[in-house]
Structures are given as structure tokens and as C-alpha cells.
Design a protein around this motif. Structure first.
Motif, short mmCIF file in Angstrom:
data_model
loop_
_atom_site.label_atom_id
_atom_site.label_comp_id
_atom_site.label_asym_id
_atom_site.label_seq_id
_atom_site.Cartn_x
_atom_site.Cartn_y
_atom_site.Cartn_z
N UNK A 40 1.13 -1.02 -0.03
CA UNK A 40 0.07 0.30 0.37
C UNK A 40 0.84 0.90 0.41
N UNK A 41 1.94 1.40 0.66
CA UNK A 41 2.87 2.20 0.93
C UNK A 41 3.39 2.68 0.10
N UNK A 80 2.71 1.95 -2.91
CA UNK A 80 1.59 2.66 -4.42
C UNK A 80 1.14 3.69 -4.14
N UNK A 81 -0.79 3.80 -4.50
CA UNK A 81 -1.02 4.90 -4.41
C UNK A 81 -1.69 5.69 -3.21
N UNK A 82 -1.99 7.17 -2.92
CA UNK A 82 -2.34 7.70 -1.63
C UNK A 82 -3.48 7.30 -1.66
N UNK A 83 -4.33 7.31 -2.99
CA UNK A 83 -5.47 7.24 -3.13
C UNK A 83 -5.51 5.34 -2.73
N UNK A 84 -5.18 4.68 -3.20
CA UNK A 84 -5.24 3.61 -2.86
C UNK A 84 -5.97 3.43 -0.29
N UNK A 85 -4.79 4.13 0.01
CA UNK A 85 -4.42 3.51 0.87
C UNK A 85 -5.76 4.20 1.81
N UNK A 86 -6.32 5.54 0.77
CA UNK A 86 -7.16 6.52 1.77
C UNK A 86 -8.51 5.44 1.84
N UNK A 118 -10.49 0.86 -8.59
CA UNK A 118 -9.62 2.38 -8.17
C UNK A 118 -8.23 1.82 -9.09
N UNK A 132 -11.40 11.92 -6.40
CA UNK A 132 -10.03 10.96 -5.75
C UNK A 132 -9.10 11.78 -5.52
N UNK A 179 -8.82 13.26 -2.11
CA UNK A 179 -8.94 11.46 -1.37
C UNK A 179 -7.36 11.29 -1.04
N UNK A 180 -6.86 11.46 -2.21
CA UNK A 180 -5.48 10.71 -2.54
C UNK A 180 -4.76 11.41 -1.42
N UNK A 209 -5.89 13.70 1.36
CA UNK A 209 -6.18 12.54 2.55
C UNK A 209 -5.39 11.48 2.90
N UNK A 210 -5.18 10.72 1.74
CA UNK A 210 -4.43 9.44 1.97
C UNK A 210 -3.29 10.21 2.87
N UNK A 211 -2.28 10.98 2.23
CA UNK A 211 -0.64 11.37 1.43
C UNK A 211 -0.84 11.80 3.65
N UNK A 254 -1.17 9.87 6.61
CA UNK A 254 0.23 8.62 6.41
C UNK A 254 1.07 9.26 7.21
#
Lengths: 122, 122
Positions: free
Chosen positions: A17-18, A20-26, B36, B104, B107-108, B110-112, B115
Motif C-alpha cells: 500500500x505504501x 502504491x498510491x495514496x488513493x488506494x491507501x485512503x 480503483x 479521488x 482523497x489521495x 487526504x491519504x498522504x 499516512x
DNA sequence: CCCATTACTTACAAATTTGTTAGTACCATA
DNA sequence: TATGGTACTAACAAATTTGTAAGTAATGGG
């Protein structure tokens, strides 16, 4: 026999996950059967365990506990225990979780629009 | 012996979803292990089946097919077959799927941010 | 005729996620 | 002393999702 699956729907391999994309992470953070439903209920303030249980149609205590624990671990929900009997515990969104609110409201609008489109085709 | 489960992670009971929030509905459409990732790859234009397969780390042909079929059925992806041999098929985002892009990307972000926060706590 | 290429299917197996049922602890109250 | 309310846990079972391995069709080129 057969390799281990290296990832599953909502709890993949952290490293993957880390990378790959932050989107997937979110999406992982809020994915799964119940998480969003729980977060939504908390949008307007604290709720007790039993309030959540009653407001979320069909959830079991087990699932509610599990999901709340994960949300807590991931810093999306804050859990407060009061030293009372019978026990009282409440849950609320953390600051970072609140930042999701505007995003999910857009997503919600998109959902409504998409739903209409699909219905028109039928 | 035990009721049927009435819903599962990504393909619940249509009626339940429709009753409940549009947000949940929306997340269902893009939820699951691969959707996604696939949509992201298509963000910059058409791709062939084999290009998708090569760009998405770890996906199998079976899963790619299944997910593309669902995305197509839900109107998020358009499939074009060329009458050639060997076969050529390409996939692209539909208009409504493109509307997801700005969402997205938020959202991405936000994910960053999330993290980072989590890492600081460790 | 045989092989290569591409985009898939099919049958089966394994892993993950969810649900079911039955508890537990705590103390206040009847 | 028995009961009740709250927020959980634990053991087990079932369902869903994903992965593996092995095909298939169509046709152009050698």
C-alpha cells in the motif's frame, strides 16, 4: 501449496500500500462493510457504543467492536471510557477524520447522480 | 441453520444500499481490491487489456476481467472491441467516471496526510 | 499444418471477512 | 441474593472474495 495471498481487500500488505498510491491507501482506511457507516453516524458528534449499534441497521456488536477498534488504531476515531457502572464509552471523530467530511459529501453527491444515471438506462 | 448473509462487502443487497446513504453506494462502486487501481490507470486515456495487466502490479487476468466487467456494467468504463486478430480491446473511463477524478485526488491528498500523521505517532 | 498472439473462460482451491451464539465483568438496585 | 444494564470477548461456522492453473477461439505467418 500455492503462494500465500499477499493482500486482501481491506488489509493488504502494508508495504504494498505504501508503495502504491495514496488513493488506494485512503480507500483502505474507510473501506469494508461498516466503516463508512460508522464514521457517518459520528459526523454530528459523539455517540455511545449502544447508540451506534442502534443507529446502524444490521450491525452486530462484534462487528461494531472490531471496526471501532480499527478506526481507533488508525486514528480516525477517539474512544473515551468513563469510570462508571454500567460502563459508558463514547466515540467521536478525530480531526483528520473530520477532514474527510467534505470529501465524502462530494462522493455522496456523485453516488446519487450515478444512481440516477443507471436507473435511466433501465 | 443460520440465516443467509444479507450483504457482503462490495455487493450488498441492492435494496439495502439504495435505502441507505448515497455515500455507501458510491464507495461500493469503487470498492474492492482492484477497482480503483484500474480506474486510476485509465485516468489518462484508453488502455488495452494487456496494458492494464502489465501496469497493475499483481493482478491476474481473471481478476482484471471480472473487475472490468463489473465496471462496465456499472457504467464506469467503456469497452471497445476491434475486429482484429489477434483480438484488440480497449477500455476508457465514461463521463461519470471522469467526474470522480477530482474527488479521488482530494482523497489521495487526504491519504498522504493521514499516512504522515500515523508515521509521526510511531 | 503448426505455432504465436491476445483477450478472455472455466473449474477448483484457499484466504479473508462476516455472522452466530454464548458468554464476561462491574456494581446498583430490588 | 438475584437481576439488570452496558460494553464488550471468544469460539466457531458460513459466506464472499481472491488466487491458481489450465484451457479456448480466431487468424496470419512460416
Amino acid at each position: 501449496m500455492g503462494k500465500r495471498k499477499e493482500n486482501s481487500t481491506n488489509s493488504w500488505n502494508e508495504s504494498y500500500i505504501v508503495e502504491s498510491c495514496d488513493l488506494t491507501y485512503a480507500v483502505c482506511k474507510i473501506g469494508g462493510r461498516w466503516k463508512l457507516l460508522i464514521l457517518c453516524k459520528l459526523e454530528n458528534g459523539k455517540l455511545r457504543f449502544s447508540e451506534l449499534r442502534n443507529q446502524i441497521n444490521g450491525i452486530t456488536e462484534r462487528m461494531l467492536t472490531l471496526q471501532l477498534r480499527e478506526l481507533e488504531k488508525e486514528g480516525l476515531v477517539k474512544r473515551t471510557v468513563y469510570a462508571e457502572v454500567p460502563p459508558r464509552v463514547d466515540y467521536e471523530l478525530t480531526a483528520i477524520a473530520k477532514e474527510l467530511v467534505p470529501i465524502w459529501s462530494q462522493l455522496s453527491q456523485w453516488g446519487a447522480k450515478h444512481k440516477n444515471l443507471l436507473q435511466q438506462r433501465t
